[in-house]
Design an enzyme around this catalytic site. Sequence first.
Site, PDB file in Angstrom:
ATOM      1  N   HIS A 118       0.901  -1.145   0.042  1.00 45.34           N
ATOM      2  CA  HIS A 118      -0.098   0.124  -0.158  1.00 45.34           C
ATOM      3  C   HIS A 118       0.714   1.367   0.014  1.00 45.34           C
ATOM      4  O   HIS A 118       0.321   2.440   0.314  1.00 45.34           O
ATOM      5  CB  HIS A 118      -1.013   0.169   1.201  1.00 45.34           C
ATOM      6  CG  HIS A 118      -1.901  -0.945   0.921  1.00 45.34           C
ATOM      7  ND1 HIS A 118      -2.792  -1.596   2.022  1.00 45.34           N
ATOM      8  CD2 HIS A 118      -2.464  -1.814  -0.059  1.00 45.34           C
ATOM      9  CE1 HIS A 118      -3.494  -2.348   1.762  1.00 45.34           C
ATOM     10  NE2 HIS A 118      -3.476  -2.628   0.312  1.00 45.34           N
ATOM     11  N   CYS A 133       6.605  20.774 -16.323  1.00 42.79           N
ATOM     12  CA  CYS A 133       6.653  21.871 -15.090  1.00 42.79           C
ATOM     13  C   CYS A 133       6.695  21.249 -13.855  1.00 42.79           C
ATOM     14  O   CYS A 133       7.081  21.892 -13.029  1.00 42.79           O
ATOM     15  CB  CYS A 133       5.485  22.636 -15.408  1.00 42.79           C
ATOM     16  SG  CYS A 133       3.912  22.230 -15.444  1.00 42.79           S
ATOM     17  N   SER A 189      -7.453  -6.791  10.031  1.00 46.06           N
ATOM     18  CA  SER A 189      -8.751  -7.442  10.013  1.00 46.06           C
ATOM     19  C   SER A 189      -9.188  -8.230   8.809  1.00 46.06           C
ATOM     20  O   SER A 189     -10.072  -8.870   8.956  1.00 46.06           O
ATOM     21  CB  SER A 189      -9.528  -6.034  10.064  1.00 46.06           C
ATOM     22  OG  SER A 189      -9.352  -5.204   8.835  1.00 46.06           O
TER      23      SER A 189
HETATM   24  C1  BJW Z   1      -3.244  -6.541  16.616  1.00 45.98           C
HETATM   25  C2  BJW Z   1      -2.988  -5.752  17.535  1.00 45.98           C
HETATM   26  C3  BJW Z   1      -1.692  -6.350  18.116  1.00 45.98           C
HETATM   27  C4  BJW Z   1      -4.615  -4.731  17.151  1.00 45.98           C
HETATM   28  N1  BJW Z   1      -1.136  -7.333  17.541  1.00 45.98           N
HETATM   29  N2  BJW Z   1      -2.945  -7.516  16.152  1.00 45.98           N
HETATM   30  C5  BJW Z   1     -12.850  -7.913  -3.273  1.00 45.98           C
HETATM   31  C6  BJW Z   1     -13.826  -8.081  -2.448  1.00 45.98           C
HETATM   32  C7  BJW Z   1     -14.421  -7.000  -1.855  1.00 45.98           C
HETATM   33  C8  BJW Z   1     -13.934  -5.461  -2.141  1.00 45.98           C
HETATM   34  C9  BJW Z   1     -12.719  -5.545  -3.059  1.00 45.98           C
HETATM   35  C10 BJW Z   1     -12.115  -6.412  -3.529  1.00 45.98           C
HETATM   36  N3  BJW Z   1     -11.225  -6.383  -4.214  1.00 45.98           N
HETATM   37  C11 BJW Z   1     -11.066  -5.080  -4.230  1.00 45.98           C
HETATM   38  C12 BJW Z   1     -11.904  -4.580  -3.478  1.00 45.98           C
HETATM   39  C13 BJW Z   1     -12.090  -2.941  -3.197  1.00 45.98           C
HETATM   40  C14 BJW Z   1     -11.379  -2.522  -2.103  1.00 45.98           C
HETATM   41  C15 BJW Z   1     -11.347  -3.081  -0.755  1.00 45.98           C
HETATM   42  O1  BJW Z   1     -10.955  -4.093  -0.447  1.00 45.98           O
HETATM   43  N4  BJW Z   1     -12.611  -2.954  -0.324  1.00 45.98           N
HETATM   44  C16 BJW Z   1     -12.995  -3.362   1.006  1.00 45.98           C
HETATM   45  C17 BJW Z   1     -12.922  -2.417   2.179  1.00 45.98           C
HETATM   46  C18 BJW Z   1     -14.500  -3.792   0.935  1.00 45.98           C
HETATM   47  N5  BJW Z   1      -9.677  -2.574  -2.461  1.00 45.98           N
HETATM   48  C19 BJW Z   1      -9.253  -1.660  -3.242  1.00 45.98           C
HETATM   49  O2  BJW Z   1      -9.696  -0.637  -3.413  1.00 45.98           O
HETATM   50  C20 BJW Z   1      -7.582  -1.848  -3.609  1.00 45.98           C
HETATM   51  N6  BJW Z   1      -7.627  -1.443  -4.843  1.00 45.98           N
HETATM   52  C21 BJW Z   1      -8.021  -2.417  -5.900  1.00 45.98           C
HETATM   53  O3  BJW Z   1      -8.474  -3.619  -5.708  1.00 45.98           O
HETATM   54  O4  BJW Z   1      -7.656  -2.089  -7.108  1.00 45.98           O
HETATM   55  C22 BJW Z   1      -8.233  -2.683  -8.117  1.00 45.98           C
HETATM   56  C23 BJW Z   1      -7.636  -2.153  -9.307  1.00 45.98           C
HETATM   57  C24 BJW Z   1      -6.820  -2.733 -10.348  1.00 45.98           C
HETATM   58  C25 BJW Z   1      -6.352  -2.119 -11.451  1.00 45.98           C
HETATM   59  C26 BJW Z   1      -6.685  -0.826 -11.832  1.00 45.98           C
HETATM   60  C27 BJW Z   1      -7.292  -0.066 -10.687  1.00 45.98           C
HETATM   61  C28 BJW Z   1      -7.867  -0.651  -9.667  1.00 45.98           C
HETATM   62  C29 BJW Z   1      -6.773  -0.978  -2.784  1.00 45.98           C
HETATM   63  C30 BJW Z   1      -6.861  -1.052  -1.447  1.00 45.98           C
HETATM   64  C31 BJW Z   1      -6.244   0.206  -0.642  1.00 45.98           C
HETATM   65  C32 BJW Z   1      -6.178   0.121   0.963  1.00 45.98           C
HETATM   66  N7  BJW Z   1      -5.599   1.500   1.326  1.00 45.98           N
HETATM   67  C33 BJW Z   1      -5.678   1.501   2.641  1.00 45.98           C
HETATM   68  C34 BJW Z   1      -5.072   3.059   3.000  1.00 45.98           C
HETATM   69  C35 BJW Z   1      -3.526   3.365   2.732  1.00 45.98           C
HETATM   70  C36 BJW Z   1      -2.993   4.674   2.979  1.00 45.98           C
HETATM   71  C37 BJW Z   1      -3.045   4.952   4.305  1.00 45.98           C
HETATM   72  O5  BJW Z   1      -2.333   4.537   5.138  1.00 45.98           O
HETATM   73  O6  BJW Z   1      -4.021   5.981   4.314  1.00 45.98           O
HETATM   74  O7  BJW Z   1      -4.647   0.604   3.370  1.00 45.98           O
HETATM   75  S1  BJW Z   1      -7.074   1.326   3.604  1.00 45.98           S
HETATM   76  C38 BJW Z   1      -6.302   0.829   4.894  1.00 45.98           C
HETATM   77  O8  BJW Z   1      -6.835  -0.540   5.210  1.00 45.98           O
HETATM   78  C39 BJW Z   1      -4.956   0.629   4.807  1.00 45.98           C
HETATM   79  C40 BJW Z   1      -4.476  -0.855   5.414  1.00 45.98           C
HETATM   80  O9  BJW Z   1      -3.364  -1.197   4.924  1.00 45.98           O
HETATM   81  C41 BJW Z   1      -5.707  -1.511   5.022  1.00 45.98           C
HETATM   82  C42 BJW Z   1      -5.928  -2.745   5.902  1.00 45.98           C
HETATM   83  O10 BJW Z   1      -6.076  -2.569   7.109  1.00 45.98           O
HETATM   84  P1  BJW Z   1      -5.412  -3.199   8.383  1.00 45.98           P
HETATM   85  O11 BJW Z   1      -4.134  -3.322   8.187  1.00 45.98           O
HETATM   86  O12 BJW Z   1      -5.883  -4.766   8.157  1.00 45.98           O
HETATM   87  O13 BJW Z   1      -5.850  -2.758   9.514  1.00 45.98           O
HETATM   88  P2  BJW Z   1      -7.302  -2.698  10.521  1.00 45.98           P
HETATM   89  O14 BJW Z   1      -7.266  -1.579  11.350  1.00 45.98           O
HETATM   90  O15 BJW Z   1      -8.563  -2.879   9.554  1.00 45.98           O
HETATM   91  O16 BJW Z   1      -7.007  -3.881  11.357  1.00 45.98           O
HETATM   92  C43 BJW Z   1      -6.169  -4.032  12.458  1.00 45.98           C
HETATM   93  C44 BJW Z   1      -6.060  -5.253  12.988  1.00 45.98           C
HETATM   94  O17 BJW Z   1      -5.023  -5.299  14.071  1.00 45.98           O
HETATM   95  C45 BJW Z   1      -7.275  -5.447  13.874  1.00 45.98           C
HETATM   96  O18 BJW Z   1      -7.760  -6.716  13.412  1.00 45.98           O
HETATM   97  C46 BJW Z   1      -7.128  -5.568  15.358  1.00 45.98           C
HETATM   98  O19 BJW Z   1      -7.782  -6.622  16.008  1.00 45.98           O
HETATM   99  C47 BJW Z   1      -5.422  -5.896  15.382  1.00 45.98           C
HETATM  100  N8  BJW Z   1      -4.429  -5.390  16.068  1.00 45.98           N
HETATM  101  N9  BJW Z   1      -3.531  -4.554  18.046  1.00 45.98           N
HETATM  102  C48 BJW Z   1      -1.939  -7.995  16.638  1.00 45.98           C
HETATM  103  N10 BJW Z   1      -1.052  -5.469  19.129  1.00 45.98           N
END
Ligand code: BJW
Length: 238
Positions: A118, A133, A189
């Site tokens: 990401h 530019c 998650s």
């Molecule tokens: C602990 C802990 C401890 C706490 N120890 N654990 C298939 C199905 C449905 C939808 C889609 C699909 N395929 C694609 C999609 C669409 C979309 C998507 O997934 N949507 C869903 C939300 C429904 N995906 C996209 O749009 C992606 N792009 C794409 O598919 O492009 C297609 C394409 C192809 C060709 C041309 C054009 C397009 C892009 C996804 C980008 C995600 N970006 C973000 C932001 C990054 C920038 C920023 O930082 O601001 O990435 S969103 C955010 O979520 C960030 C993270 O990396 C990502 C995942 O979150 P993560 O890491 O799981 O965090 P949390 O908070 O959700 O969970 C934390 C966990 O930690 C919890 O479980 C806690 O319990 C745990 N925890 N303490 C261990 N100590």
Amino acid sequence: MTDPVRHWVRSASRIAVLTGAGMSAESGVPTFRDAQTGLWAKFDPQQLATEHAFRANPKMVWDWYAFRRDLIAKVEPNAGHRALAAFSRRHPGRLTLITQNVDGLHQRAGSEGALALHGNIFEDKWLDTPGACCNADAAVADTPPYCGRCGNLLRPAVVWFGEALPARALAAAEAAANECDVMLVVGTSGVVYPAAGLARTAAGKVVIINPEPTELDDAADAVLRGRAAQLLPLLLED
Ligand code: BJW
């Protein structure tokens, strides 16, 4: 519960590790979907991490990233980051680290070659295709900075919803998932794709490390309910 998993890890030739925001929680970086502090409490990350949001309100989104950059610059990698880096140093070529995190903490801990799906919060890129530019070093310092000639805006070089992941990193991550004997899925998650799909297509045993239930638990061979900084050092020691 860690004993069978330790055995899987020790006997695995190829280990893939997929990390998410929980990996950095014990360093003091709020996760996305649990976050209740600072700008996270005020705004929904799922609404802000889009090109649409940036175009609609570039100052607000830039400020959110500036706040996070400041916070991340002040924290340190934790024992989990360090355990992964140390394992890779002891066992070159055996572990592929795939991260959704943009915070650079794996890299700061010494993990070379981490596949950052990401992007990187500390880098910028142009919002629209840059013209001749557009020179980032000469951008007008504003919130966000912009090209003084054409008005093109700088934005964080992260992957927003609806945007493609970096092709090379994604291909390498898919190959690692297809070839692994064990995949550790740490602190995510499991709701964001295509990253979450890597756990569903992993060839080997899938182990979730998370204190809370995740969307990927049904794909797991083992679920370890605990924190990354506590469990990874135990699983990865020789
Ligand atoms: C602990 C802990 C401890 C706490 N120890 N654990 C298939 C199905 C449905 C939808 C889609 C699909 N395929 C694609 C999609 C669409 C979309 C998507 O997934 N949507 C869903 C939300 C429904 N995906 C996209 O749009 C992606 N792009 C794409 O598919 O492009 C297609 C394409 C192809 C060709 C041309 C054009 C397009 C892009 C996804 C980008 C995600 N970006 C973000 C932001 C990054 C920038 C920023 O930082 O601001 O990435 S969103 C955010 O979520 C960030 C993270 O990396 C990502 C995942 O979150 P993560 O890491 O799981 O965090 P949390 O908070 O959700 O969970 C934390 C966990 O930690 C919890 O479980 C806690 O319990 C745990 N925890 N303490 C261990 N100590």
